[in-house]
Design a protein around this motif. Structure first.
Motif, PDB file in Angstrom:
ATOM      1  N   ASP A  10      -0.443  10.136  -4.912  1.00  0.00           N
ATOM      2  CA  ASP A  10       0.672   9.801  -4.026  1.00  0.00           C
ATOM      3  C   ASP A  10       1.891  10.658  -4.379  1.00  0.00           C
ATOM      4  N   ASP A  11       2.519  11.241  -3.337  1.00  0.00           N
ATOM      5  CA  ASP A  11       3.665  12.116  -3.570  1.00  0.00           C
ATOM      6  C   ASP A  11       4.946  11.597  -2.920  1.00  0.00           C
ATOM      7  N   VAL A  12       4.969  10.319  -2.529  1.00  0.00           N
ATOM      8  CA  VAL A  12       6.186   9.734  -1.970  1.00  0.00           C
ATOM      9  C   VAL A  12       6.852   8.861  -3.027  1.00  0.00           C
TER      10      VAL A  12
ATOM     11  N   SER B  28      -1.846   8.222   1.968  1.00  0.00           N
ATOM     12  CA  SER B  28      -2.459   7.462   3.063  1.00  0.00           C
ATOM     13  C   SER B  28      -3.904   7.109   2.732  1.00  0.00           C
ATOM     14  N   PRO B  29      -4.122   6.176   1.812  1.00  0.00           N
ATOM     15  CA  PRO B  29      -5.491   5.855   1.393  1.00  0.00           C
ATOM     16  C   PRO B  29      -6.394   5.398   2.536  1.00  0.00           C
ATOM     17  N   ALA B  30      -5.843   4.718   3.532  1.00  0.00           N
ATOM     18  CA  ALA B  30      -6.671   4.235   4.638  1.00  0.00           C
ATOM     19  C   ALA B  30      -7.209   5.384   5.475  1.00  0.00           C
TER      20      ALA B  30
ATOM     21  N   THR C 147     -10.821   2.146   0.244  1.00  0.00           N
ATOM     22  CA  THR C 147      -9.667   1.306   0.558  1.00  0.00           C
ATOM     23  C   THR C 147     -10.093   0.003   1.210  1.00  0.00           C
ATOM     24  N   ALA C 148     -10.994   0.083   2.179  1.00  0.00           N
ATOM     25  CA  ALA C 148     -11.478  -1.138   2.838  1.00  0.00           C
ATOM     26  C   ALA C 148     -12.188  -2.042   1.841  1.00  0.00           C
ATOM     27  N   GLY C 149     -12.963  -1.460   0.938  1.00  0.00           N
ATOM     28  CA  GLY C 149     -13.651  -2.270  -0.075  1.00  0.00           C
ATOM     29  C   GLY C 149     -12.685  -2.961  -1.006  1.00  0.00           C
ATOM     30  N   ALA C 150     -11.619  -2.248  -1.412  1.00  0.00           N
ATOM     31  CA  ALA C 150     -10.633  -2.843  -2.319  1.00  0.00           C
ATOM     32  C   ALA C 150      -9.887  -3.985  -1.642  1.00  0.00           C
TER      33      ALA C 150
ATOM     34  N   MET D  12       0.846  -1.197   0.000  1.00  0.00           N
ATOM     35  CA  MET D  12       0.000   0.000   0.000  1.00  0.00           C
ATOM     36  C   MET D  12       0.883   1.250   0.000  1.00  0.00           C
ATOM     37  N   SER D  13       0.810   2.014  -1.059  1.00  0.00           N
ATOM     38  CA  SER D  13       1.571   3.266  -1.153  1.00  0.00           C
ATOM     39  C   SER D  13       3.043   3.035  -0.851  1.00  0.00           C
TER      40      SER D  13
END
Length: 295
Positions: free
Chosen positions: A240-242, A268-270, A277-280, A140-141
């Motif tokens: 996302d910027d990281v 931080s999608p969560a 995010t939870a659905g995915a 994740m990210s």
């Protein structure tokens, strides 16, 4: 573990510790609210300067989908997990061994493992070790190797500032004014202060060094996953910027992994898009379990 006054937990989510041969780790655990839980447990690992609370908004929906346990942890030296004075215990490899011990503690069922950001580099080591039974693995990210650009500059600046200033002064001089300028609620600022000052300073410096020097091990991971029949998901925010989105998309292709891009989210999608995010994650986990049963 007592609940801090500034943080309200969702129903069926509680604070606990997970005991392992490698130490005691602070955790948030989500349990299903009703019915008989039949699906495999999950373990969620946060990123650098993060904590288990980064997953707080998704623990209940993930557990309500029938998971036996959904556990988010603080890694060694993060927030409420005890640290140590040995910098070698904060390498990706050593932290990956910690995660392996946590996976084993959740047994005997295979576990869905998720690593966010730096936690992806750590959990990658867990997968490559071949020590644990996993049902699926989600990056994740996270990215294929060390961070670059502004993110690298921030990590390097923090690593260099800690021995000169200490986290107390770093909080008061830079982090607290930034939090207030962003208009964060007082209880969130209280939490961020507690988390910042709860982190092990030696651990923060050692983890920053790992974040700045991690090698590209994507091809090794692809082979290990293929050999084990392990499904992989690469999930990240569209902004996302990281690690830049094209970099994560290329990593997913190299891994022959499923890919989900979360609209309206950054790093931080969560936190930024918890329902999506939870659905995915639930969809991916359910597909992985159905695929396993069909073999």
């Amino acid at each position: 573990m007592s609940t801090p006054r500034f943080l309200t937990l969702p129903p069926n989510v509680h604070r606990t510790y997970v005991e392992t041969p490698r130490g005691r780790f602070a955790a948030l655990e989500g349990l299903p609210g009703s019915g008989v839980p039949e699906r495999c447990p999950a373990l969620l690992v946060p990123g650098y300067t993060g904590s288990k609370e980064d997953f707080l908004a998704i623990l209940q929906p993930l557990a309500d989908a029938g998971r036996r346990r959904v556990v988010a942890i603080d890694m060694r030296g993060q927030y409420e997990s005890p640290g140590c004075d040995d910098p070698s215990r904060y390498t990706c490899g050593a932290l990956g061994e910690d995660v392996a011990s946590l996976v084993q503690a959740l047994g005997p069922d295979p576990v869905h493992l998720v690593g966010h950001s730096f936690g992806g580099l750590v959990t990658r080591e867990t997968v490559l070790s071949g020590q644990v039974r996993l049902m699926s693995y989600t990056l994740m990210s996270s990215g294929p190797a060390s961070v670059g650009g502004p993110s690298a500059a921030k990590a390097r600046a923090l690593m260099e500032a800690i021995p000169q200033l200490g986290m107390d002064r770093i909080w008061s001089l830079t982090l607290e004014p930034d939090a207030r300028a962003r208009g964060l609620a007082p209880e969130i600022i209280d939490f961020l202060k507690a988390r910042t000052l709860g982190n092990c300073e030696l651990g923060l410096r050692a983890m920053a060094a790992e974040l700045l020097s991690a090698p590209d091990r994507v091809d090794e991971l692809a082979k290990a996953a293929d050999d084990a029949g392990l499904p992989i998901l690469v999930l990240y925010g569209e902004d996302d910027d990281v690690w830049e989105p094209p970099e994560q998309a290329a990593m997913a292709e190299r891994l022959d992994a499923a890919k989900v891009v979360i609209p309206g989210a950054a790093h931080s999608p969560a936190v930024e898009a918890p329902e999506t995010t939870a659905g995915a994650l639930t969809d991916f986990w359910n597909r992985s379990e159905r695929s396993c049963r069909s073999l």
